[in-house]
Design a protein around this motif. Structure first.
Motif, short mmCIF file in Angstrom:
data_model
loop_
_atom_site.label_atom_id
_atom_site.label_comp_id
_atom_site.label_asym_id
_atom_site.label_seq_id
_atom_site.Cartn_x
_atom_site.Cartn_y
_atom_site.Cartn_z
N LEU A 76 0.83 -1.21 0.00
CA LEU A 76 0.00 0.00 0.00
C LEU A 76 0.86 1.26 0.00
N ARG A 77 1.93 1.26 0.78
CA ARG A 77 2.83 2.42 0.80
C ARG A 77 3.45 2.64 -0.58
N LYS A 78 3.85 1.56 -1.22
CA LYS A 78 4.44 1.67 -2.55
C LYS A 78 3.40 2.18 -3.55
N HIS A 79 2.18 1.67 -3.45
CA HIS A 79 1.10 2.09 -4.35
C HIS A 79 0.80 3.58 -4.15
N LYS A 80 0.80 4.03 -2.92
CA LYS A 80 0.53 5.45 -2.63
C LYS A 80 1.63 6.33 -3.24
N ALA A 81 2.87 5.91 -3.10
CA ALA A 81 3.99 6.67 -3.68
C ALA A 81 3.89 6.70 -5.21
N VAL A 86 2.35 9.59 -10.49
CA VAL A 86 1.43 9.70 -11.63
C VAL A 86 0.66 11.01 -11.56
N LYS A 87 0.23 11.38 -10.36
CA LYS A 87 -0.50 12.63 -10.18
C LYS A 87 0.36 13.83 -10.55
N MET A 88 1.63 13.82 -10.12
CA MET A 88 2.53 14.94 -10.45
C MET A 88 2.74 15.04 -11.95
#
Length: 94
Positions: A76-81, A86-88
């Motif tokens: 989950l931490r990796k997915h959030k990062a 992608v958002k940036m």
């Protein structure tokens, strides 16, 4: 299966037993990485042929806190990062 864009969905379903609507309605504010817990507070329902809506779970028992394994927390931490990257990048093009 890693590298699949749906990996985190499958991981949560297998490791936690969460339902599809619960996983799809999950927000980062419902994840507590330090305590290794996920709070189920809403689900995503199909309300029509092509409409989706967030709603509270049907029963009181469906609102719950689920414990996570160390592996699930790490994923989950990796997915959030990865989501942040992608958002940036998506904002850089607008």
């Amino acid at each position: 299966m890693k590298g699949n864009s749906n990996f985190i969905i499958y991981l949560l379903a297998i490791y936690t037993g969460m339902r599809r609507g619960e996983i799809l309605a999950l927000r980062w504010q419902n994840c507590n990485f330090d305590e290794k817990k996920i709070s189920i507070r809403q689900t995503l329902y199909r309300t029509g042929a092509s409409k989706l809506q967030f709603q509270e779970p049907k029963t009181r028992g469906s609102k719950r806190v689920i414990s996570l394994s160390d592996y699930a927390v790490a994923c989950l931490r990796k997915h959030k990062a990865e989501q942040k990257v992608v958002k940036m990048w998506s904002f850089a093009y607008f």
